[in-house]
Design a protein around this motif. Sequence first.
Motif, mmCIF file in Angstrom:
data_model
loop_
_atom_site.group_PDB
_atom_site.id
_atom_site.type_symbol
_atom_site.label_atom_id
_atom_site.label_comp_id
_atom_site.label_asym_id
_atom_site.label_seq_id
_atom_site.Cartn_x
_atom_site.Cartn_y
_atom_site.Cartn_z
ATOM 1 N N LEU A 220 0.844 -1.192 0.000
ATOM 2 C CA LEU A 220 0.000 0.000 0.000
ATOM 3 C C LEU A 220 0.885 1.250 0.000
ATOM 4 N N ASP A 221 0.297 2.388 -0.344
ATOM 5 C CA ASP A 221 1.075 3.626 -0.429
ATOM 6 C C ASP A 221 0.814 4.593 0.711
ATOM 7 N N VAL A 222 -0.420 4.760 1.103
ATOM 8 C CA VAL A 222 -0.747 5.554 2.293
ATOM 9 C C VAL A 222 -1.810 4.793 3.072
ATOM 10 N N VAL A 223 -1.568 4.601 4.345
ATOM 11 C CA VAL A 223 -2.584 4.074 5.265
ATOM 12 C C VAL A 223 -2.709 5.091 6.381
ATOM 13 N N LEU A 224 -3.908 5.592 6.596
ATOM 14 C CA LEU A 224 -4.111 6.650 7.582
ATOM 15 C C LEU A 224 -5.125 6.230 8.637
ATOM 16 N N ALA A 225 -4.960 6.793 9.821
ATOM 17 C CA ALA A 225 -5.864 6.494 10.932
ATOM 18 C C ALA A 225 -5.822 7.647 11.917
ATOM 19 N N SER A 226 -6.678 7.580 12.913
ATOM 20 C CA SER A 226 -6.691 8.607 13.953
ATOM 21 C C SER A 226 -6.817 7.966 15.325
ATOM 22 N N SER A 227 -6.621 8.767 16.352
ATOM 23 C CA SER A 227 -6.389 8.247 17.696
ATOM 24 C C SER A 227 -7.646 7.752 18.406
#
Length: 375
Positions: A198-205
């Motif tokens: 994958l190239d970008v994997v994003l998440a939040s707290s």
Amino acid sequence: MNTSNQNSGEHSSPRSDQHVKLFIPGPTEVRPEILDAQAQWMIGHRMPECADLIGSILPKLSQVFFTEQTVLITASSGTGLWEAAVRNCVGKKALTCVNGAFASRFSDVVGLNGKDMEVLSVPWGQPILPEQVVERLSSGDFDAVTVVHNETSTGVTSPIREIAQAIRAMPGGQDIMILVDSVSGLAGARIEMDAWDLDVVLASSQKAFALPPGLAFCAVSDRAMAKAKTIPARGYYFDFISLAKSIAKNQTPATPAVSLLFALDRQLDDMMAEGMENRFTRHLAMRDRTLTWVQNKGFEIFADAGYESPTVTCASNTLEIDISALNKYLRGHGMIISNGYGDLKGKTFRIAHMGDTQMHELEQLFAAMDGFFAS
């Protein structure tokens, strides 16, 4: 940092009888010891203590992403990293995959940043499938795909690994940026940055990390970093190149949410102690128990079979219960679930089983809900 260096005075947390335990898909329940970790003496973000703190965090955060590539930390919600992914990685045209409310918002961000785009839309409750993505990609000059791993509004997990494999197998597929929102997935539902290519994997707290809101994280591939260098007007706050230069020194370009970093460091220690495999197993067990309870009550699962989220279950309100009345009843027992999202309000309800939630806590929720149905 010495955890004994606390401000004087008694801890002023809310009374226990005011606490409403959260079974909603964000913000999720935060343990008292994680809340307390925020209460350390403030440090300057350019002091060596802060660099040490970030230096402690990064190797553990990399294990959560299953990556040896760059991991970035921002003081924002995951929404900010939608914009980061789009501004840094879409040069020509994006295929935006939409199967729920948050996937739709991610798609909107692409257009609002002036990027050329096409939308692949499927009915809510269904996953995005590899063959659908490949068919659409073959018809245009795309250099990016946006897709939501775990759609919070519908309780659907899309097969990201298989989608990525299908994209990479296409002619020119190695050059397509695969941009994944795993806001309600990462740390609860399996996603492996490097192994899945994958190239970008994003998440939040505030989701499966079980932290207060205010931090967001993303893993960025070397390929995506190289792509970002070719794209002008990446913006300022979410410029991957600037962020990467700072994180290489255990810093952030702008002031981070220092108190939340203390909490993150403590939570990552606890996550490492549990073990990621054990964490995934616990989430799957809670999902399966929730699916069983929902169906035994006569409700239907909104997600297509086989694609039910490990972190949040969305139930179709086939019995037409008053969800507001249910939550009023649950509040009297010190807990709350979530109504359906957007157009699904009243038509569905959602039970989150993510973060640090344990099976016995779910059983307490189900016992209270059983009481509502019996009343």
